[in-house]
Design a protein around this motif. Structure first.
Motif, PDB file in Angstrom:
ATOM      1  N   ILE A 131       0.847  -1.186   0.000  1.00 24.60           N
ATOM      2  CA  ILE A 131       0.000   0.000   0.000  1.00 24.60           C
ATOM      3  C   ILE A 131       0.888   1.243   0.000  1.00 24.60           C
ATOM      4  O   ILE A 131       1.829   1.359   0.781  1.00 24.60           O
ATOM      5  N   LEU A 132       0.583   2.197  -0.898  1.00 23.87           N
ATOM      6  CA  LEU A 132       1.257   3.484  -0.919  1.00 23.87           C
ATOM      7  C   LEU A 132       0.235   4.574  -0.628  1.00 23.87           C
ATOM      8  O   LEU A 132      -0.886   4.526  -1.145  1.00 23.87           O
ATOM      9  N   ARG A 133       0.627   5.554   0.181  1.00 32.26           N
ATOM     10  CA  ARG A 133      -0.277   6.640   0.548  1.00 32.26           C
ATOM     11  C   ARG A 133       0.432   7.985   0.442  1.00 32.26           C
ATOM     12  O   ARG A 133       1.601   8.108   0.804  1.00 32.26           O
ATOM     13  N   LEU A 134      -0.309   8.979  -0.018  1.00 32.45           N
ATOM     14  CA  LEU A 134       0.153  10.362   0.003  1.00 32.45           C
ATOM     15  C   LEU A 134      -1.077  11.250  -0.011  1.00 32.45           C
ATOM     16  O   LEU A 134      -1.863  11.210  -0.969  1.00 32.45           O
ATOM     17  N   ASP A 140      -3.280   0.526  -3.886  1.00 29.42           N
ATOM     18  CA  ASP A 140      -3.203  -0.875  -3.468  1.00 29.42           C
ATOM     19  C   ASP A 140      -2.497  -1.621  -4.592  1.00 29.42           C
ATOM     20  O   ASP A 140      -3.091  -1.912  -5.636  1.00 29.42           O
ATOM     21  N   LEU A 141      -1.203  -1.924  -4.402  1.00 32.40           N
ATOM     22  CA  LEU A 141      -0.390  -2.488  -5.475  1.00 32.40           C
ATOM     23  C   LEU A 141      -0.785  -3.920  -5.812  1.00 32.40           C
ATOM     24  O   LEU A 141      -0.740  -4.325  -6.976  1.00 32.40           O
ATOM     25  N   GLU A 142      -1.148  -4.705  -4.815  1.00 31.83           N
ATOM     26  CA  GLU A 142      -1.505  -6.101  -5.063  1.00 31.83           C
ATOM     27  C   GLU A 142      -2.770  -6.211  -5.906  1.00 31.83           C
ATOM     28  O   GLU A 142      -2.872  -7.052  -6.792  1.00 31.83           O
ATOM     29  N   ARG A 143      -3.743  -5.357  -5.627  1.00 29.48           N
ATOM     30  CA  ARG A 143      -5.006  -5.397  -6.369  1.00 29.48           C
ATOM     31  C   ARG A 143      -5.035  -4.407  -7.524  1.00 29.48           C
ATOM     32  O   ARG A 143      -6.001  -4.370  -8.288  1.00 29.48           O
ATOM     33  N   THR A 156      -5.559   3.996 -16.350  1.00 29.02           N
ATOM     34  CA  THR A 156      -5.047   3.075 -17.349  1.00 29.02           C
ATOM     35  C   THR A 156      -3.800   2.398 -16.793  1.00 29.02           C
ATOM     36  O   THR A 156      -3.256   2.808 -15.757  1.00 29.02           O
ATOM     37  N   TYR A 157      -3.330   1.370 -17.481  1.00 31.40           N
ATOM     38  CA  TYR A 157      -2.149   0.641 -17.012  1.00 31.40           C
ATOM     39  C   TYR A 157      -0.962   1.595 -16.832  1.00 31.40           C
ATOM     40  O   TYR A 157      -0.283   1.578 -15.797  1.00 31.40           O
ATOM     41  N   LYS A 158      -0.694   2.440 -17.821  1.00 29.67           N
ATOM     42  CA  LYS A 158       0.466   3.323 -17.752  1.00 29.67           C
ATOM     43  C   LYS A 158       0.249   4.464 -16.770  1.00 29.67           C
ATOM     44  O   LYS A 158       1.205   4.935 -16.140  1.00 29.67           O
ATOM     45  N   GLU A 159      -0.985   4.931 -16.606  1.00 30.46           N
ATOM     46  CA  GLU A 159      -1.253   5.947 -15.591  1.00 30.46           C
ATOM     47  C   GLU A 159      -0.956   5.401 -14.199  1.00 30.46           C
ATOM     48  O   GLU A 159      -0.397   6.096 -13.352  1.00 30.46           O
ATOM     49  N   PHE A 160      -1.342   4.145 -13.955  1.00 32.21           N
ATOM     50  CA  PHE A 160      -1.062   3.506 -12.667  1.00 32.21           C
ATOM     51  C   PHE A 160       0.440   3.416 -12.445  1.00 32.21           C
ATOM     52  O   PHE A 160       0.945   3.753 -11.363  1.00 32.21           O
TER      53      PHE A 160
END
Length: 225
Positions: A131-134, A140-143, A156-160
């Motif tokens: 999990i990353l927060r700011l 949520d990187l896993e999901r 989108t994939y690249k935006e993520f």
């Protein structure tokens, strides 16, 4: 040993690629179409995919989309093989989640070099925070989900990938060239416009939290509170 899955409908090219990889410390498995690939994926998944775009039945873009939606294969690197060389075709594939493009005709040495370069960029998942927060942004990187003030945001994939890279480099100024190399894997003509368009889209989707993505004039971008 890394296993590479090749999907290419031209037999001579398919055999040439498999031969080159097998003689360069890789294990290559080659398939003529999506049906054969999916059957093998029920058994094992590879370290990397090489996908031709122009295929009978499901084309490379459709396979790419399917692989990125599959939990088992969503993070496996993908290189597209294409006779198309336009910037539009490359941007389309990269935005859908491809890691690199190789334009036909290509040399064996270039192919091996690109495969090795992409594999070097694969992150070690065990070392990542899940999990990353700011501010109000939560990833949520896993999901592969993104939330802004508890509301789901569709990226989108690249935006993520772009938002993730900004967050793990919080308060660090990242040049457009650096972002292009890390997110898209290589630079091509029009790179500055591509990065700027994705940053603009991210800011819009993140709403008020998008203000944390700051422009550093004549250099690039950074994110911070």
């Amino acid at each position: 040993m890394h296993t590479i899955y090749i999907v290419e409908d031209e037999e001579n090219i398919r055999e040439m690629i498999a031969y080159a990889l097998n003689n360069s410390s890789f294990k290559a498995m080659a398939f003529a179409d999506a049906k054969q690939l999916y059957a093998q994926l029920d058994e094992n998944v590879p370290s990397l995919f090489l996908l031709d775009i122009m295929l009978e039945g499901e084309d490379g873009y459709t396979i790419l989309e399917t692989l990125r939606e599959n939990e088992k294969t969503k993070d496996i690197p993908i290189i597209m093989l294409t006779a198309k060389s336009s910037e539009f075709d490359k941007v389309k594939g990269l935005d859908m989640g491809a890691d690199d493009f190789i334009t036909k005709p290509f040399g064996v040495m270039e192919l091996i070099s690109r495969v090795k370069a992409v594999l070097r960029r694969v992150p070690v998942k065990e070392e990542e925070e899940s999990i990353l927060r700011l501010g109000g942004i939560v990833m949520d990187l896993e999901r592969r989900l993104t939330f802004v003030n508890d509301e789901t945001v569709e990226l989108t994939y690249k935006e993520f990938e772009l938002l993730y890279y900004l967050l793990i480099n919080k308060d660090i100024v990242l040049t457009r060239s650096k972002l292009m190399t890390e997110i898209w894997g290589f630079a091509f003509q029009g790179e500055s416009r591509t990065v700027d368009v994705h940053i603009r889209s991210l800011r819009q989707k993140l709403k008020d939290e998008g203000k944390m993505i700051q422009t550093v004039r004549n250099v690039g971008y950074k994110i911070g509170e």
